[in-house]
Structure formats: C-alpha cells, structure tokens
Design a protein around this motif. Structure first.
Motif, PDB file in Angstrom:
ATOM      1  N   CYS A 298       0.852  -1.195   0.000  1.00  0.00           N
ATOM      2  CA  CYS A 298       0.000   0.000   0.000  1.00  0.00           C
ATOM      3  C   CYS A 298       0.888   1.246   0.000  1.00  0.00           C
ATOM      4  O   CYS A 298       2.015   1.217   0.488  1.00  0.00           O
ATOM      5  CB  CYS A 298      -0.833   0.071   1.276  1.00  0.00           C
ATOM      6  N   THR A 300       3.276   4.255  -0.268  1.00  0.00           N
ATOM      7  CA  THR A 300       4.638   4.385  -0.770  1.00  0.00           C
ATOM      8  C   THR A 300       5.266   3.021  -1.039  1.00  0.00           C
ATOM      9  O   THR A 300       5.988   2.836  -2.024  1.00  0.00           O
ATOM     10  CB  THR A 300       5.461   5.193   0.254  1.00  0.00           C
ATOM     11  N   ILE A 344       5.337  -5.909   0.740  1.00  0.00           N
ATOM     12  CA  ILE A 344       6.252  -4.839   1.177  1.00  0.00           C
ATOM     13  C   ILE A 344       5.509  -3.961   2.169  1.00  0.00           C
ATOM     14  O   ILE A 344       4.399  -3.497   1.891  1.00  0.00           O
ATOM     15  CB  ILE A 344       6.706  -3.971  -0.013  1.00  0.00           C
ATOM     16  N   GLY A 348       4.734  -3.299   8.738  1.00  0.00           N
ATOM     17  CA  GLY A 348       4.390  -4.716   8.881  1.00  0.00           C
ATOM     18  C   GLY A 348       3.026  -4.927   9.512  1.00  0.00           C
ATOM     19  O   GLY A 348       2.693  -6.042   9.925  1.00  0.00           O
ATOM     20  N   GLN A 405      13.556   0.118   1.003  1.00  0.00           N
ATOM     21  CA  GLN A 405      12.800  -0.968   0.339  1.00  0.00           C
ATOM     22  C   GLN A 405      13.337  -1.166  -1.082  1.00  0.00           C
ATOM     23  O   GLN A 405      13.501  -2.297  -1.558  1.00  0.00           O
ATOM     24  CB  GLN A 405      11.309  -0.615   0.265  1.00  0.00           C
TER      25      GLN A 405
HETATM   26  C1  G6P Z   1       0.173   4.783   5.218  1.00  0.00           C
HETATM   27  C2  G6P Z   1       1.369   5.694   5.348  1.00  0.00           C
HETATM   28  C3  G6P Z   1       2.252   5.577   4.123  1.00  0.00           C
HETATM   29  C4  G6P Z   1       2.638   4.130   3.885  1.00  0.00           C
HETATM   30  C5  G6P Z   1       1.417   3.227   3.793  1.00  0.00           C
HETATM   31  C6  G6P Z   1       1.798   1.763   3.808  1.00  0.00           C
HETATM   32  O1  G6P Z   1      -0.666   5.269   4.231  1.00  0.00           O
HETATM   33  O2  G6P Z   1       0.958   7.028   5.544  1.00  0.00           O
HETATM   34  O3  G6P Z   1       3.413   6.358   4.315  1.00  0.00           O
HETATM   35  O4  G6P Z   1       3.372   4.040   2.707  1.00  0.00           O
HETATM   36  O5  G6P Z   1       0.572   3.438   4.923  1.00  0.00           O
HETATM   37  O6  G6P Z   1       2.385   1.464   5.042  1.00  0.00           O
HETATM   38  P1  G6P Z   1       3.357   0.264   5.322  1.00  0.00           P
HETATM   39  O7  G6P Z   1       3.687   0.372   6.778  1.00  0.00           O
HETATM   40  O8  G6P Z   1       2.596  -0.978   4.987  1.00  0.00           O
HETATM   41  O9  G6P Z   1       4.546   0.437   4.451  1.00  0.00           O
END
Ligand code: G6P
Length: 607
Positions: A298, A300, A344, A348, A405
């Motif tokens: 999700c 970034t 990714i 987590g 990443q």
């Molecule tokens: C939220 C954050 C983002 C992040 C995304 C996925 O929207 O604001 O910065 O990329 O979640 O989060 P994750 O912890 O799964 O990388």
C-alpha cells in the motif's frame, strides 16, 4: 492506526509515562487523545481533541494520579474527532481503549441500549465497554466478562481494559490489530508497538491473533483464542528511549530524508559482498522454479513494489504482477501455489497488506515480506523476511523506508537474475558497483538543496501539478506526486510521460507546473519529445535530469535541477531524494504540519 498503551505499576503514578508512550504512538493518529486511571479504585479520565499537546496541557492543569492506567491516540473511523468520541470509552465499571473497527457495533449497541445501557459517543468502541459491563453485571469476574465479550465482536481490535476497583489489573486483547506486552521491574505494560514501550522496557511479547492477556504489576497470563493458557516468547527489541528524537532537525521527515545515505550504505554493506554477490536471508524457494512473482503493498511501499516489477522483469526475466493490497483479494486474484508473493510494508501492520498475504497463503503460496519492523504481524506470518531495516520511521510521509525498500528489492532482483541464469556477471557487477557509489551521490544531492528550497516557494502557490516519468521513473513520478499531495495538500498527479496526450494534456496551461524526471537514459529521447509537447502548450517544465540530459532537452524549460549521472537501473533511488525535499520545502512554504498531515496516519491497521 490509533495507538494504545497501558501500564500497571506496584507503586508509582503512571499518567506521565502513558503520555510519553502516546507521544511515540502519535504517528498512528492524532485526531484526539485520552488517558484513564484508577484513583483509589475509581475510574478517572482526561480526554482532549486534536494533537497530544492538548491532552498534555489538560493533564498539566488537572493531573491524574493512579498506579494503573490506559492511554489512546486516535485516528477517527466511527464518529468525528470530538471529546465525546475520544477514547477511553467507559461505563460505570470499565474504561477501555481500542484500535480497529467493530463491524457489528450497531447490532451490539441496539441490544445493549434495549437493556438500559446509556451510550455517550458515536463510536463503535463504546459498545465494547457496555458489552463487558453487561457481563460484569451478571456477576462475572473481569476475566470471565472479557472472555465472554470477545467472541461477540466482529471485526478487528486491539484493546486495553481497565476495571473499576481492580487496582492491579489490566486486560489486553488482540484480533487483527497489533498489541505487545512489556515486562518491567514491578510493573508491566501494554502497547501498540515496541517503540511506545521503549523508554520503559525492551523486553516484549507480541500477542498472537485471538490472544487475550491479564496483566498485573508482577505478571502476564496469556490466553489463546480457545481460552487455553498460552506461552509466548519474550523478545529483546534493541530499541532505545533515544531513538525517536528529532536531533537538530526541525521535522522528523527532514531528519529521515537526511538519514538515507547512511541507511542505504548500511543496507548495502549487509547485502552485497565481493564484486557483485548478494547476501540475502535464506528464502524458502528456488528462484529458478518460479514462473510468476506477485507483489502487494500500500501507499509508498506500493510504489516501491511497482519499481521492483521493472527490476524483476528486466534483470531476472521473471514475470511480475503487482497489486495495491486493498484490491488484491477483491479482484479474486488467481493464486498459483507454486508461485511466490512479496509483501512490502514498513510497519508490517497494514491491514490490507496483511489480508492480501493471508489470501495468498491460504491458497498455498510462499510469502516473503520486505518489512522494517521485525516482529510485526506481516513479518511473523511470512515464510521468510528480508528486512529493510531503516530504523524507526516516525514521519507519516515515508522517505527512508521507501529508498531502503528499493535497495532490498533491487538486491532480490539481482539475486533472482543470477540464480535464474538471466543476468550476466558483467551486468551484475556494473549495478552493484553503481549501488556502492549511491550513498555519496545522494549525500551530495541532499547537501545542495538551495535550488529546491527556492522553487518550492513557487510550487507552493500552485493548485495542481503533474509528475511525469517513463520506465523506472514512472513509479517514482507517482511517489513524488504522493509525497507532495500528502504533506502540502496540493493536487498532484503522477503519470507515465507517454500517456499524457491521452487526456490529461487538456489540463496543461501556463499555470500548470509539470515535474519531469528524465535522466539521460535509454528512454530519454522519448521523454524529451513529451516535454516538447508540453512546452508547446505553455506548460511550465520543472526538469530533474543529469548534465547530458540538461544539454539535450531542448528549449523552453522553466526550471531544472542537474543531478549526478547514475546507472539507469538505480536512478529512481537517487532521484527520490530531491522529490522528497521538494515536497518537504513546499509544505514548509505552505505552513502545513509536515510530520502530521491532516486526515492521515502512518500505520493503517483498518481496512
Ligand atoms: C500509510 C502511510 C504511508 C505508507 C502506507 C503503507 O498510508 O501514511 O506512508 O506508505 O501506509 O504502510 P506500510 O507500513 O505498509 O509500508
């Protein structure tokens, strides 16, 4: 989203430490915050809307005593941000904090109201407080009432519950949202993550799905989803109280942007050796036997995955699908058990990524996760982890997690390419060599940010902006646009440069800045033609390129930034840094709250 913390202590007042824990969880939500304690067995509470500062001011003028307490920082789901909707939610007998969503809360509420329970908020959470109270009213103990209430709840939750007249008891429960137990000297803790508890302890147990726990100042008794006593490992986290400071930086985001050369350098040190060899943890499959890879994530992390698709296909000859995690299972993805999924996630804990993981796992696929938080749920449910290890990332807008990443994913693609006999040693050596030069090039880019600061003043006055790229620069265009929109609130759209003429070009006029990512690579000539199409329509090109690209782009460019020449395969990692700074300085110019952008949260643990 939403952060929860709880402390039960033998002898000290806990409100101050609860507040410190909440500070460390504020990245999970900041619509309101609250704390409840027991004073001489009676429930007492302070709640305030807005950021934690409001609660902290309230506690300063009206302190809370008590050796046992719970705290919450909220990202609103059900009910607007208001004091009534702020957690803790309480009845006359319990107070509780919740992270997650109770899906059957309407039914519960109707049934409980019919029995005489009086609700004071619009939240789904309050129904849990009344439900437990209902069981207590039947003569059950707190433990029995909790055990009876949990199976009545549909949806996701992490809970911490405080019981009137029980000065040495906290009950925690987890289903779908993370919850950790911390072990101290003469006191015990509950927290959404280990970071929240780091000032008090580094000895942590992560609850498993369906677990609930009774903690006292001396011990924790964990029950699994069947009610049986469960033994769970205690981990030493290695996190320290100091790790979340901003140092001399004005914002976490800026600090984290500037940490990237070191983070990348450290990652490369761990993951590469010799001229080109890649050292990754053992993976439970052979790259040679995989026919298709699927990547889910999700935000970034999704754009990191999208970038990785180019690498896996170009460097490893491995067909790769990528999905935004929230859509993966709803499109009814066809899962072949002999294929592999990469999830990714920085935290987590992202609910949609976790659900996608479980969907694929149930259908027999092996799961490898690229995670930053080592003991997170996604990490624990994966067959293997390749850590991205960039240290705690606090700013809601992700920066160093993204580039780390990318490093991990590129190393995985290089390893896959080598093992599949697709990538020549010369090419692998060339890329690893280029990677080793990356930290110093990125350092140069970061230290020379005056021109980005200047141009941000202009970008800040615009209402909309395009980010364009081709090939590996296309996912980065999406990420650059995301960074800008999430912290500056300017409407920004990323597009593949070649697609603009199929519609969006209609939006381009002399007021529209267009950011173009065009290193002098194999696609440069194509991008350069697209640039001229925009110039011809009065668009204001803001070009990110290198020296040769700058010399060859043609006339009509409004502004440009010349970056060091870099190997085509790793250019998105370098070019990410100035885009992050552009977003940061634009947000500064607009005066937004950079680290806490409105409506967002860092860890999204609801669907
Ligand atoms: C939220 C954050 C983002 C992040 C995304 C996925 O929207 O604001 O910065 O990329 O979640 O989060 P994750 O912890 O799964 O990388």
């Amino acid at each position: 989203m939403c952060g929860i913390v709880g402390i039960v202590s033998e002898k000290r007042d806990v409100a101050e430490s609860l507040l410190e824990g909440l500070k460390r969880l504020e990245y999970r939500g900041y619509d309101s915050a609250g704390i409840a304690t027991l004073i001489d067995g009676k429930l007492a509470m302070r709640r305030a809307t807005g950021k934690l500062k409001a609660l902290s001011d309230k506690l300063e003028s009206d302190p809370l005593r008590g050796h046992v307490g719970i705290g919450h920082t909220r990202w609103a789901t059900h009910g607007r941000p208001s004091e009534d909707n702020a957690h803790p939610h309480s009845s006359e007998k319990v107070a509780l904090v919740h992270n997650g969503i109770i899906e059957n809360y309407r039914d519960l509420r109707h049934a409980l109201e019919a029995k005489g329970h009086v609700f004071r908020s619009e939240t789904d959470t309050e129904s849990i407080a009344h439900l437990i109270t209902d069981f207590l009213n039947m003569g059950m103990t707190p433990q029995e009432a909790t055990a009876a209430a949990l199976p009545c709840l549909d949806g996701a939750f992490a809970l911490a519950v405080l019981f009137q007249d029980h000065n040495n008891l906290l009950i925690g429960a987890r289903r779908g949202s993370p919850l950790a137990i911390g072990y101290g000297e003469g006191e015990m803790y509950l927290g959404s993550d280990a970071l929240a508890l780091a000032p008090m302890t580094n000895r942590i147990t992560y609850l498993e799905e369906g677990d609930w726990v009774e903690i006292t100042a001396e011990s924790a008794i964990i029950h699994d989803k069947h009610g049986d006593i469960a033994i769970r490992a205690i981990h030493e986290t290695g996190l320290s109280a100091l790790e979340i400071g901003k140092g001399t930086y004005r914002h976490y985001m800026l600090k984290e942007i500037f940490e990237q050369p070191v983070v990348i350098g450290d990652a490369l040190e761990t993951m590469t050796f010799g001229d080109y060899q890649i050292a990754l943890p053992d993976l439970p499959f052979d790259w040679k036997n995989i026919r298709r890879l699927s990547i889910v994530a999700c935000g970034t992390a999704y754009y990191a995955g999208m970038t990785a698709r180019y690498w896996f296909e170009q460097l490893a000859g491995l067909p790769t699908d990528f999905d935004v995690a929230s859509e993966y299972r709803y499109r009814g993805a066809l899962v072949d058990p002999s294929d592999v999924m990469i999830v990714i996630s920085q935290s987590g804990e992202t609910a949609d990524s976790l659900a996608a993981l479980r969907y694929a796992k149930e259908r027999g696929q092996k799961i490898v996760s690229v995670v930053n938080v080592q003991h997170s749920t996604i990490a624990r449910e994966s067959d293997a982890i390749v850590p991205s290890l960039c240290g705690p990332e606090i700013s809601v807008a992700s920066t160093k997690a993204f580039t780390s990443q990318l490093i991990v994913l590129l190393c995985m693609a290089l390893q896959a390419g080598e093992k599949r006999g697709f990538l020549s040693t010369d090419k692998a050596t060339e890329i690893v060599d280029a990677l080793r030069g990356l930290p110093s090039k990125m350092n140069d880019v970061l230290r020379d940010d005056n021109r980005l600061q200047e141009v941000a003043q202009n970008i800040a006055t615009t209402k909309a902006i395009f980010y364009l790229g081709r090939g590996l620069m296309y996912p980065l265009a999406l990420e650059g646009a995301l960074k800008l929109k999430e912290i500056s609130y300017i409407h920004a759209e990323g597009y593949p440069a070649g697609e603009l003429k199929h519609g969006p070009l209609a939006l381009v006029d002399e007021h529209m800045p267009v950011v173009v990512l065009a290193p002098y690579d194999s696609l440069f000539e194509k991008t350069s033609s697209n640039v001229q199409e925009i110039v011809a329509r009065g668009g204001r090109i803001h070009l990110f390129t290198d020296k040769v690209g700058h010399a060859n782009i043609g006339a009509g460019i409004t502004w440009s930034l010349v970056l060091p020449a870099i190997h085509e395969a790793i250019a998105p990692i370098l070019y990410a840094a100035p885009l992050q700074l552009l977003a940061y300085y634009t947000a500064l110019a607009k005066g937004t709250d950079v680290d806490h952008p409105r409506n967002l949260a860092k860890s999204v643990t609801v669907e």
